[in-house]
Scaffold this motif. Structure first.
Motif, PDB file in Angstrom:
ATOM      1  N   LEU A   1      -6.156   8.042  35.383  1.00  0.00           N
ATOM      2  CA  LEU A   1      -6.593   8.640  34.121  1.00  0.00           C
ATOM      3  C   LEU A   1      -7.956   8.120  33.646  1.00  0.00           C
ATOM      4  O   LEU A   1      -8.754   8.912  33.122  1.00  0.00           O
ATOM      5  CB  LEU A   1      -5.528   8.432  33.039  1.00  0.00           C
ATOM      6  CG  LEU A   1      -4.308   9.364  33.144  1.00  0.00           C
ATOM      7  CD1 LEU A   1      -3.277   9.021  32.079  1.00  0.00           C
ATOM      8  CD2 LEU A   1      -4.718  10.825  33.043  1.00  0.00           C
ATOM      9  N   PRO A   2      -8.272   6.823  33.812  1.00  0.00           N
ATOM     10  CA  PRO A   2      -9.621   6.389  33.419  1.00  0.00           C
ATOM     11  C   PRO A   2     -10.729   7.147  34.158  1.00  0.00           C
ATOM     12  O   PRO A   2     -11.746   7.525  33.555  1.00  0.00           O
ATOM     13  CB  PRO A   2      -9.629   4.895  33.768  1.00  0.00           C
ATOM     14  CG  PRO A   2      -8.190   4.484  33.650  1.00  0.00           C
ATOM     15  CD  PRO A   2      -7.418   5.663  34.165  1.00  0.00           C
TER      16      PRO A   2
ATOM     17  N   ALA B   1      -3.238  11.741  27.185  1.00  0.00           N
ATOM     18  CA  ALA B   1      -4.308  10.778  27.441  1.00  0.00           C
ATOM     19  C   ALA B   1      -5.656  11.233  26.892  1.00  0.00           C
ATOM     20  O   ALA B   1      -6.557  10.409  26.679  1.00  0.00           O
ATOM     21  CB  ALA B   1      -4.431  10.525  28.946  1.00  0.00           C
ATOM     22  N   PHE B   2      -5.817  12.531  26.627  1.00  0.00           N
ATOM     23  CA  PHE B   2      -7.112  13.047  26.187  1.00  0.00           C
ATOM     24  C   PHE B   2      -7.200  13.256  24.677  1.00  0.00           C
ATOM     25  O   PHE B   2      -8.261  13.627  24.174  1.00  0.00           O
ATOM     26  CB  PHE B   2      -7.420  14.363  26.905  1.00  0.00           C
ATOM     27  CG  PHE B   2      -7.693  14.193  28.368  1.00  0.00           C
ATOM     28  CD1 PHE B   2      -8.949  13.791  28.802  1.00  0.00           C
ATOM     29  CD2 PHE B   2      -6.704  14.409  29.312  1.00  0.00           C
ATOM     30  CE1 PHE B   2      -9.211  13.617  30.155  1.00  0.00           C
ATOM     31  CE2 PHE B   2      -6.948  14.229  30.662  1.00  0.00           C
ATOM     32  CZ  PHE B   2      -8.206  13.832  31.088  1.00  0.00           C
TER      33      PHE B   2
ATOM     34  N   LYS C   1     -10.837  10.714  32.757  1.00  0.00           N
ATOM     35  CA  LYS C   1     -11.503  10.726  31.448  1.00  0.00           C
ATOM     36  C   LYS C   1     -13.020  10.627  31.591  1.00  0.00           C
ATOM     37  O   LYS C   1     -13.769  11.333  30.906  1.00  0.00           O
ATOM     38  CB  LYS C   1     -10.997   9.556  30.597  1.00  0.00           C
ATOM     39  CG  LYS C   1      -9.585   9.705  30.072  1.00  0.00           C
ATOM     40  CD  LYS C   1      -9.248   8.492  29.210  1.00  0.00           C
ATOM     41  CE  LYS C   1      -7.854   8.566  28.662  1.00  0.00           C
ATOM     42  NZ  LYS C   1      -7.525   7.398  27.808  1.00  0.00           N
ATOM     43  N   LYS C   2     -13.456   9.763  32.486  1.00  0.00           N
ATOM     44  CA  LYS C   2     -14.895   9.591  32.695  1.00  0.00           C
ATOM     45  C   LYS C   2     -15.535  10.877  33.189  1.00  0.00           C
ATOM     46  O   LYS C   2     -16.620  11.275  32.743  1.00  0.00           O
ATOM     47  CB  LYS C   2     -15.138   8.449  33.685  1.00  0.00           C
ATOM     48  CG  LYS C   2     -16.607   8.107  33.884  1.00  0.00           C
ATOM     49  CD  LYS C   2     -16.771   6.892  34.799  1.00  0.00           C
ATOM     50  CE  LYS C   2     -18.237   6.553  34.992  1.00  0.00           C
ATOM     51  NZ  LYS C   2     -18.407   5.361  35.886  1.00  0.00           N
TER      52      LYS C   2
ATOM     53  N   THR D   1      -0.656  13.346  31.623  1.00  0.00           N
ATOM     54  CA  THR D   1      -2.073  13.679  31.503  1.00  0.00           C
ATOM     55  C   THR D   1      -2.487  14.199  30.121  1.00  0.00           C
ATOM     56  O   THR D   1      -3.446  13.685  29.532  1.00  0.00           O
ATOM     57  CB  THR D   1      -2.478  14.691  32.591  1.00  0.00           C
ATOM     58  OG1 THR D   1      -2.168  14.150  33.884  1.00  0.00           O
ATOM     59  CG2 THR D   1      -3.959  15.005  32.519  1.00  0.00           C
TER      60      THR D   1
ATOM     61  N   GLU E   1     -10.138  11.367  22.981  1.00  0.00           N
ATOM     62  CA  GLU E   1     -11.477  11.428  23.555  1.00  0.00           C
ATOM     63  C   GLU E   1     -12.466  11.971  22.508  1.00  0.00           C
ATOM     64  O   GLU E   1     -12.113  12.879  21.739  1.00  0.00           O
ATOM     65  CB  GLU E   1     -11.489  12.318  24.796  1.00  0.00           C
ATOM     66  CG  GLU E   1     -10.748  11.722  25.988  1.00  0.00           C
ATOM     67  CD  GLU E   1     -11.368  10.413  26.450  1.00  0.00           C
ATOM     68  OE1 GLU E   1     -12.439  10.451  27.073  1.00  0.00           O
ATOM     69  OE2 GLU E   1     -10.783   9.345  26.159  1.00  0.00           O
TER      70      GLU E   1
ATOM     71  N   SER F   1     -15.751  13.459  30.464  1.00  0.00           N
ATOM     72  CA  SER F   1     -16.664  13.099  29.373  1.00  0.00           C
ATOM     73  C   SER F   1     -18.083  13.583  29.647  1.00  0.00           C
ATOM     74  O   SER F   1     -18.879  13.743  28.714  1.00  0.00           O
ATOM     75  CB  SER F   1     -16.672  11.577  29.158  1.00  0.00           C
ATOM     76  OG  SER F   1     -17.313  10.912  30.237  1.00  0.00           O
TER      77      SER F   1
END
Length: 400
Positions: free
Chosen positions: A10-11, A40-41, A14-15, A37, A44, A18
């Protein structure tokens, strides 16, 4: 949820999202992609004031995913996490993750092409390649390119040609995630030539109950075969404490929930299911899968101009998905009611619905979108010219 393998990637995901607007996630069974999933966002920066839509191909999976995610947040479904499907909806003004079924996503796009309050659209289990999933992706991609350059799109699957999907998304990054499955022994047990499908399935159930621990999940092509197998089993001898649970799309919700729930102590459950149980759903207690190797699909007949339901062999990809159901919570076994030689001849993947079904509905949706030529939209597999022309002609005749 912290122990799920999806948390490892997930990191990275996310990257990627982004700085770009598309990604492909290939996550093996048991990774927790469906329920791990979306939440987790939520925090953001690019999701500020926005919501998440996740497309689930099947109603039962959509509802189950929403209920589970809500429970992980300590809430009831309809608060932060909700769902929308035909004739059933649980959302509120507080809902930020909405799990939707395929027709609902199409309707939302048609009514608001910009999806103004949506920050991320997730297409889960995209390998099933339903007509509405392909259409939804094509419309979402056009909305992204014309109206919403900030709209994120994430494609998720356990089995998928990731490179093709990445190319369709403009070279989107691909993230791979290992699963969390236990070893599954594969047992090839071809049925006898004189046995009916329900006799073969019932015989395999009795064998599995004698040889394996835990509950049993049987894959059958449709409701008719489920009911016949249920009668075959009920009319014979089963171990004490064995309960039979059908599971198919038109079954009332309470009976679907009973099939998915864990059996009470002292009982063993036999779930007789269609492909509804193939993906995105963990049926509590299942340690054994019995696969008849068949599925029911709708095929368009150019001769009659009408669709028809037909029963066809599963693909190797589907057989592997079904097999994996036995290893979700503990080591298991899968009885395949065909031979190794027959398995080698199975197609690698199921044919996308776009390539074999009636396209009248697609033609109507594209007309509503304002598209006359489907080539104007991005497709993984474009609508075949002849069936699409027939679908367009049917729509014109119906509206005349």
């Amino acid at each position: 949820m912290k122990q799920l393998p999806i948390m490892q990637v997930l990191p990275d995901l996310k990257k990627i999202l982004s700085v770009s607007t598309a990604a492909v996630l290939i996550a093996e069974p048991g990774a927790g992609k469906t329920t791990g999933t979306p939440p987790a966002f939520l925090d953001e920066p690019w999701m500020a004031g926005k919501t998440i839509l996740m497309l689930e191909p099947r109603r039962l999976a959509a509802r189950s995913a929403a209920v589970y995610m809500a429970a992980c947040l300590g809430e009831q479904v309809g608060q932060t996490v909700g769902y929308r499907m035909r004739m059933d909806s649980k959302v509120s003004r507080h809902t930020r993750i909405t799990v939707v079924t395929e027709g609902v996503l199409t309707r939302m796009l048609q009514s608001d092409p910009s999806l103004g309050d949506v920050g991320l659209v997730i297409f889960d289990e995209f390998h099933e390649r339903s007509l509405h999933a392909d259409l939804g992706l094509a419309l979402a991609l056009e909305a992204q390119s014309v109206l919403r350059e900030d709209l994120r799109i994430l494609i998720m699957s356990a089995t998928l040609d990731a490179e093709r999907v990445s190319a369709l998304l403009g070279g989107a990054a691909i993230v791979d995630c290992p699963g969390r499955t236990f070893p599954v022994e594969t047992i090839y047990a071809p049925a006898g030539n004189d046995a009916t499908l329900e006799q073969s399935a019932a015989s395999a159930v009795r064998r599995a109950l004698a040889e394996q621990p835990g509950d049993v999940l049987v894959f059958l092509p449709g409701e008719r075969e489920i009911r016949r197998t249920e009668r075959e089993l009920a009319g014979g001898s089963l171990p004490a404490g064995t309960i039979l649970r059908p599971l198919y799309g038109q079954l009332p919700q309470a009976q679907q929930d009973a099939a998915v729930a864990a059996a009470v102590p002292g009982q063993r459950k036999v779930v007789l299911a269609t492909s509804i149980a193939e993906t995105s759903l963990t049926i509590e207690g299942v340690r054994t899968v019995i696969d008849t190797g068949l599925r029911r699909t709708q095929v368009f007949s150019p001769r009659t101009g009408m669709p028809r339901l037909t029963t066809v062999p599963v693909s190797k990809a589907s057989a592997d998905q079904r097999r994996g159901r036995a290893g979700r919570t503990a080591p298991g076994a899968c009885y395949r009611l065909w031979s190794r030689e027959e398995h080698a001849r199975l197609p690698e993947d199921n044919v996308p619905e776009m390539l074999e079904t009636d396209l009248a509905q697609l033609a109507l949706e594209l007309a509503l979108w304002g598209v006359r030529d489907p080539a104007a939209l991005p497709w993984l597999d474009p609508p075949p010219a002849a069936p699409y022309a027939q679908g367009t002609a049917f729509c014109c005749a119906s509206s005349a």
